[in-house]
Design an enzyme around this catalytic site. Structure first.
Site, PDB file in Angstrom:
ATOM      1  N   HIS A   1      21.913   7.806   9.441  1.00  0.00           N
ATOM      2  CA  HIS A   1      22.064   8.308   8.067  1.00  0.00           C
ATOM      3  C   HIS A   1      20.681   8.625   7.508  1.00  0.00           C
ATOM      4  O   HIS A   1      19.830   7.746   7.450  1.00  0.00           O
ATOM      5  CB  HIS A   1      22.715   7.245   7.168  1.00  0.00           C
ATOM      6  CG  HIS A   1      24.178   7.065   7.422  1.00  0.00           C
ATOM      7  ND1 HIS A   1      24.971   6.278   6.639  1.00  0.00           N
ATOM      8  CD2 HIS A   1      24.985   7.589   8.376  1.00  0.00           C
ATOM      9  CE1 HIS A   1      26.213   6.304   7.099  1.00  0.00           C
ATOM     10  NE2 HIS A   1      26.247   7.089   8.155  1.00  0.00           N
TER      11      HIS A   1
ATOM     12  N   TYR B   1      27.392   4.427  -3.130  1.00  0.00           N
ATOM     13  CA  TYR B   1      27.442   3.305  -4.069  1.00  0.00           C
ATOM     14  C   TYR B   1      27.783   3.889  -5.443  1.00  0.00           C
ATOM     15  O   TYR B   1      26.969   4.634  -6.002  1.00  0.00           O
ATOM     16  CB  TYR B   1      26.090   2.598  -4.154  1.00  0.00           C
ATOM     17  CG  TYR B   1      25.666   1.896  -2.871  1.00  0.00           C
ATOM     18  CD1 TYR B   1      25.062   2.599  -1.837  1.00  0.00           C
ATOM     19  CD2 TYR B   1      25.883   0.527  -2.697  1.00  0.00           C
ATOM     20  CE1 TYR B   1      24.670   1.964  -0.666  1.00  0.00           C
ATOM     21  CE2 TYR B   1      25.496  -0.112  -1.527  1.00  0.00           C
ATOM     22  CZ  TYR B   1      24.885   0.605  -0.516  1.00  0.00           C
ATOM     23  OH  TYR B   1      24.510  -0.022   0.634  1.00  0.00           O
TER      24      TYR B   1
ATOM     25  N   PRO C   1      26.163  -8.273  -0.961  1.00  0.00           N
ATOM     26  CA  PRO C   1      26.187  -7.208   0.057  1.00  0.00           C
ATOM     27  C   PRO C   1      25.702  -5.841  -0.432  1.00  0.00           C
ATOM     28  O   PRO C   1      25.511  -4.944   0.376  1.00  0.00           O
ATOM     29  CB  PRO C   1      27.662  -7.140   0.460  1.00  0.00           C
ATOM     30  CG  PRO C   1      28.406  -7.710  -0.705  1.00  0.00           C
ATOM     31  CD  PRO C   1      27.509  -8.729  -1.325  1.00  0.00           C
TER      32      PRO C   1
ATOM     33  N   LYS D   1      21.885  -6.004   3.211  1.00  0.00           N
ATOM     34  CA  LYS D   1      20.686  -6.648   3.745  1.00  0.00           C
ATOM     35  C   LYS D   1      20.930  -7.910   4.561  1.00  0.00           C
ATOM     36  O   LYS D   1      20.013  -8.411   5.212  1.00  0.00           O
ATOM     37  CB  LYS D   1      19.729  -6.985   2.587  1.00  0.00           C
ATOM     38  CG  LYS D   1      19.132  -5.768   1.922  1.00  0.00           C
ATOM     39  CD  LYS D   1      18.348  -4.950   2.917  1.00  0.00           C
ATOM     40  CE  LYS D   1      17.731  -3.711   2.296  1.00  0.00           C
ATOM     41  NZ  LYS D   1      17.321  -2.740   3.323  1.00  0.00           N
TER      42      LYS D   1
ATOM     43  N   TYR E   1      15.731   0.354   0.888  1.00  0.00           N
ATOM     44  CA  TYR E   1      16.983   0.491   1.631  1.00  0.00           C
ATOM     45  C   TYR E   1      16.722   0.588   3.130  1.00  0.00           C
ATOM     46  O   TYR E   1      17.448   0.006   3.953  1.00  0.00           O
ATOM     47  CB  TYR E   1      17.750   1.722   1.144  1.00  0.00           C
ATOM     48  CG  TYR E   1      19.214   1.698   1.525  1.00  0.00           C
ATOM     49  CD1 TYR E   1      20.114   0.898   0.833  1.00  0.00           C
ATOM     50  CD2 TYR E   1      19.690   2.457   2.590  1.00  0.00           C
ATOM     51  CE1 TYR E   1      21.451   0.852   1.180  1.00  0.00           C
ATOM     52  CE2 TYR E   1      21.035   2.422   2.941  1.00  0.00           C
ATOM     53  CZ  TYR E   1      21.912   1.616   2.229  1.00  0.00           C
ATOM     54  OH  TYR E   1      23.235   1.562   2.581  1.00  0.00           O
TER      55      TYR E   1
HETATM   56  C1  PHB Z   1      29.658  -1.803   5.075  1.00  0.00           C
HETATM   57  O1  PHB Z   1      29.616  -0.796   5.805  1.00  0.00           O
HETATM   58  O2  PHB Z   1      30.506  -2.695   5.240  1.00  0.00           O
HETATM   59  C2  PHB Z   1      28.646  -1.922   4.001  1.00  0.00           C
HETATM   60  C3  PHB Z   1      27.743  -0.888   3.776  1.00  0.00           C
HETATM   61  C4  PHB Z   1      26.805  -1.008   2.786  1.00  0.00           C
HETATM   62  C5  PHB Z   1      26.778  -2.148   2.004  1.00  0.00           C
HETATM   63  C6  PHB Z   1      27.656  -3.183   2.241  1.00  0.00           C
HETATM   64  C7  PHB Z   1      28.607  -3.073   3.230  1.00  0.00           C
HETATM   65  O3  PHB Z   1      25.845  -2.261   1.031  1.00  0.00           O
END
Ligand code: PHB
Ligand code: APR
Length: 386
Positions: free
Chosen positions: A72, A197, A289, A293, A381
């Site tokens: 990504h 997000y 989450p 991280k 990130y």
């Molecule tokens: C996930 O793919 O489960 C995932 C991705 C990004 C996050 C948390 C979980 O910040």
């Protein structure tokens, strides 16, 4: 049994440490409470920093990751429907990779026999002894039979609920958030090519993926909510509302193959060493989450800890082990900050008033229009330097 390093826990932290030490010719044994099938079936996040993919490459354990991992180049924020692309490669030169933790765990376990890494599954009553002496030991039972491993060092990689943290007797810093994430896994194509997000008046939502045909979605829910109250239809409706029309247009609905609620918390235990016991991964710290991280922090702990132990065993150099806790904690606290920041920015807090909400809107608007703000998010990130 005798070994150099007894590792408690066969999660990502314990398995990565085992492989790192075996590569340097150091003897170690992993002792795990549950079964291989259980460890391999746990569904967790799946976005890997370059720190993690570099470590897997150094260990020669990235064959499947290179084929199946999805690189990504950026991430996407959404502010009440307004899409804000954040370019990661453009500002850092690095990318993140979507590859499930479940797959990493499988790869590490599959590769253990060839690496000479022994894993003892379904060990009961695991207990740590004499960590302040030069001869610590682990005791446990297998099929009801008592076993002892005498060792030089114990690595506590036994997650948030394991016994190692208590054996350190350190101090804790903790924050519980007044909400959790309801997660759904479904065999449908992802709605977007990057992780999304989304901040919305109704709460946070996240769109992620495991493969071109498997999606992972989450919505923020109150701590009192129950999975049974969330039919698939209710979940998809809520998700699409919060993602906003531009992203929701890409959503393909399908039956959930997994649905669960996880609470959010921030937690750090300090120090990460006592005598011959060293903590790594979730045993020492938890992040919410948001930012993905958890696994990546376990990987950086293991880079530091394996370097320290290799220096000690191979060259008698104690600087690494003496500095381990402070070195690891500096990166942990910065990562705790980023995870807390992104959580605070993107979620609805039940006790927040209109002012707090306007601050969230203003900050997201600032990010949308500032290359400097986007670069700051991108460098965190993709993973801070080791
Ligand atoms: C996930 O793919 O489960 C995932 C991705 C990004 C996050 C948390 C979980 O910040
Ligand atoms: N004895 C032996 N093993 C134990 C014990 C015990 N008493 N208690 C717990 N364990 C095992 C758990 O069963 C688990 O397999 O320790 C392992 C810890 O693994 P994780 O919880 O995955 O923690 P860690 O390896 O630090 O992973 C860090 O990956 O799993 C995610 O949420 C985690 O994202 C975080 C990252």
């Amino acid at each position: 049994m005798k070994t150099q390093v007894a590792i408690v826990g066969a999660g990502p932290a314990g398995l990565l440490l085992g492989h790192s030490l075996r590569q340097a010719g150091i003897a170690c044994i992993v002792v795990e409470r549950t079964s291989r099938a259980r460890v391999e079936s746990r569904i967790r996040a799946g976005i890997l920093e370059a720190t993690m993919t570099d470590l897997l490459a150094r260990l020669g354990l990235d064959a499947r990751l290179k084929v199946e991992g999805l690189p990504h180049d950026g991430l996407t924020l959404v502010n009440d429907g307004a899409v804000i692309p954040v370019d990661i490669v453009g500002s850092t030169g690095k990318h993140v990779t979507a590859y499930g933790q479940t797959e990493i765990t499988r790869d590490l376990i599959d590769a253990a026999p060839a690496a000479g890494l022994d894993i003892i599954w379904e060990a009961g009553d695991v207990a740590l002894h004499d960590v302040d002496s030069d001869h610590p030991a682990l005791t446990f039972t297998v099929d009801g039979v008592a076993q002892t491993i005498e060792c030089d060092v114990i690595a506590g990689c036994d997650g948030f609920h394991g016994p190692s943290r208590a054996a350190i007797g350190g101090t804790y810093c903790d924050r519980a958030y007044p909400f959790g994430w309801l997660g759904v896994l479904a065999d449908v194509a992802p709605c977007h090519h990057e992780v999304v997000y989304a901040s919305h008046d109704r709460g946070f939502a996240l769109a992620s993926m495991r493969s071109p045909t498997r999606s992972r979605y989450y919505v923020q829910v109150g701590n009192d909510e129950r999975v049974e109250d969330w039919s698939d239809d209710r979940f998809w409706d809520e998700l699409e509302t919060r993602l906003g029309p531009d992203i929701a247009r890409g959503v393909t609905r399908g039956p959930s193959i997994e649905k669960s609620i996880a609470p959010l918390r921030s937690f750090v235990s300090e120090p990460m060493r006592r005598g011959r016991l060293f903590l790594a991964g979730d045993a020492a710290h938890i992040v919410p989450p948001t930012g993905a991280k958890g696994l990546n922090l376990a990987a950086s702990d293991i880079v530091y800890l394996s370097e320290a132990l290799i220096g000690w065993f191979a060259r008698g150099d104690t600087a690494g082990v003496d500095g381990y806790s402070a070195r690891a904690l500096r990166r942990i606290w910065k990562t705790e900050r980023f995870s807390w920041y992104l959580t605070s920015l993107m979620h609805r807090f039940p006790d927040a008033g209109p002012f707090e909400r306007r601050m969230q809107h203003a900050e997201l608007d600032y990010i949308a229009t500032s290359a400097a703000a986007q670069a700051s998010i991108a460098e965190n990130y993709v993973g801070l330097p080791l």
